[in-house]
Design a protein around this motif. Structure first.
Motif, short mmCIF file in Angstrom:
data_model
loop_
_atom_site.label_atom_id
_atom_site.label_comp_id
_atom_site.label_asym_id
_atom_site.label_seq_id
_atom_site.Cartn_x
_atom_site.Cartn_y
_atom_site.Cartn_z
N LYS A 38 -4.23 -9.83 1.24
CA LYS A 38 -4.37 -10.84 0.20
C LYS A 38 -4.16 -10.24 -1.19
O LYS A 38 -3.50 -10.84 -2.04
CB LYS A 38 -5.74 -11.51 0.29
CG LYS A 38 -5.86 -12.45 1.47
CD LYS A 38 -7.23 -13.09 1.55
CE LYS A 38 -7.32 -13.98 2.78
NZ LYS A 38 -8.64 -14.57 2.93
N GLU A 39 -4.70 -9.05 -1.41
CA GLU A 39 -4.51 -8.38 -2.70
C GLU A 39 -3.04 -7.99 -2.90
O GLU A 39 -2.51 -8.10 -4.00
CB GLU A 39 -5.41 -7.14 -2.81
CG GLU A 39 -6.88 -7.47 -2.95
CD GLU A 39 -7.18 -8.34 -4.17
OE1 GLU A 39 -6.67 -8.04 -5.27
OE2 GLU A 39 -7.92 -9.33 -4.02
N MET A 40 -2.40 -7.57 -1.83
CA MET A 40 -0.99 -7.23 -1.89
C MET A 40 -0.17 -8.46 -2.30
O MET A 40 0.70 -8.38 -3.16
CB MET A 40 -0.50 -6.71 -0.54
CG MET A 40 0.98 -6.39 -0.49
SD MET A 40 1.65 -6.41 1.19
CE MET A 40 1.49 -8.13 1.63
N GLU A 41 -0.49 -9.59 -1.69
CA GLU A 41 0.24 -10.83 -1.99
C GLU A 41 0.02 -11.24 -3.45
O GLU A 41 0.96 -11.68 -4.11
CB GLU A 41 -0.19 -11.94 -1.03
CG GLU A 41 0.31 -11.70 0.38
CD GLU A 41 -0.32 -12.61 1.42
OE1 GLU A 41 -1.32 -13.30 1.12
OE2 GLU A 41 0.19 -12.61 2.56
N LYS A 45 3.60 -7.39 -4.39
CA LYS A 45 4.17 -6.16 -3.82
C LYS A 45 4.45 -6.40 -2.35
O LYS A 45 3.93 -7.33 -1.75
CB LYS A 45 3.19 -4.99 -3.96
CG LYS A 45 2.78 -4.69 -5.37
CD LYS A 45 3.87 -4.01 -6.12
CE LYS A 45 3.38 -3.67 -7.52
NZ LYS A 45 4.41 -3.22 -8.38
N LYS A 46 5.27 -5.55 -1.79
CA LYS A 46 5.56 -5.65 -0.35
C LYS A 46 5.17 -4.33 0.31
O LYS A 46 5.68 -3.27 -0.05
CB LYS A 46 7.03 -5.95 -0.12
CG LYS A 46 7.40 -7.32 -0.61
CD LYS A 46 8.77 -7.72 -0.18
CE LYS A 46 9.04 -9.13 -0.71
NZ LYS A 46 10.20 -9.72 -0.15
N LEU A 47 4.27 -4.44 1.26
CA LEU A 47 3.83 -3.29 2.04
C LEU A 47 3.91 -3.69 3.52
O LEU A 47 2.91 -4.07 4.13
CB LEU A 47 2.40 -2.89 1.66
CG LEU A 47 2.19 -2.46 0.21
CD1 LEU A 47 0.71 -2.33 -0.11
CD2 LEU A 47 2.92 -1.15 -0.06
N PRO A 48 5.09 -3.63 4.10
CA PRO A 48 5.27 -4.11 5.48
C PRO A 48 4.35 -3.44 6.50
O PRO A 48 3.86 -4.10 7.41
CB PRO A 48 6.73 -3.80 5.78
CG PRO A 48 7.39 -3.60 4.47
CD PRO A 48 6.33 -3.15 3.52
N ILE A 49 4.08 -2.15 6.33
CA ILE A 49 3.23 -1.48 7.31
C ILE A 49 1.81 -2.03 7.25
O ILE A 49 1.14 -2.13 8.28
CB ILE A 49 3.26 0.06 7.13
CG1 ILE A 49 2.64 0.76 8.33
CG2 ILE A 49 2.56 0.49 5.86
CD1 ILE A 49 3.45 0.68 9.58
N LEU A 50 1.35 -2.42 6.07
CA LEU A 50 0.03 -3.05 5.94
C LEU A 50 0.00 -4.37 6.69
O LEU A 50 -0.93 -4.65 7.46
CB LEU A 50 -0.33 -3.25 4.47
CG LEU A 50 -1.63 -4.03 4.19
CD1 LEU A 50 -2.83 -3.30 4.76
CD2 LEU A 50 -1.78 -4.24 2.69
#
Length: 79
Positions: A38-41, A45-50
């Motif tokens: 949720k924080e990434m969104e 940012k994009k963190l595919p591994i997360l």
């Protein structure tokens, strides 16, 4: 450094023995991963591994592993 090694050694024994004594549950880790996603969104940012890791832990909870130790995730990954 020794504590990290000791912790990994404990997890390795869990896999070998197929015994997963509860230290930190799959459900708790999924909760933390969901908060991180949720924080990434929010940050755009994009963190595919997360996102992939959160999906694997969600699958584990759906399989009924939520109350097992996080090292039981191997039961989901191995499918």
């Amino acid at each position: 450094m020794g504590k990290k090694y000791y912790g990994m050694k404990m997890v390795l024994f869990n896999y070998v023995d197929e015994a997963y004594p509860l230290k930190f549950s799959v459900a708790n880790l999924r909760k933390d991963l969901t908060l991180a996603v949720k924080e990434m969104e929010k940050s755009k940012k994009k963190l595919p591994i997360l996102q992939q890791t959160q999906a694997v832990y969600s699958q584990a909870v759906e399989k009924g592993l939520g109350e097992e130790d996080f090292s039981a995730i191997i039961k989901t990954i191995g499918d």
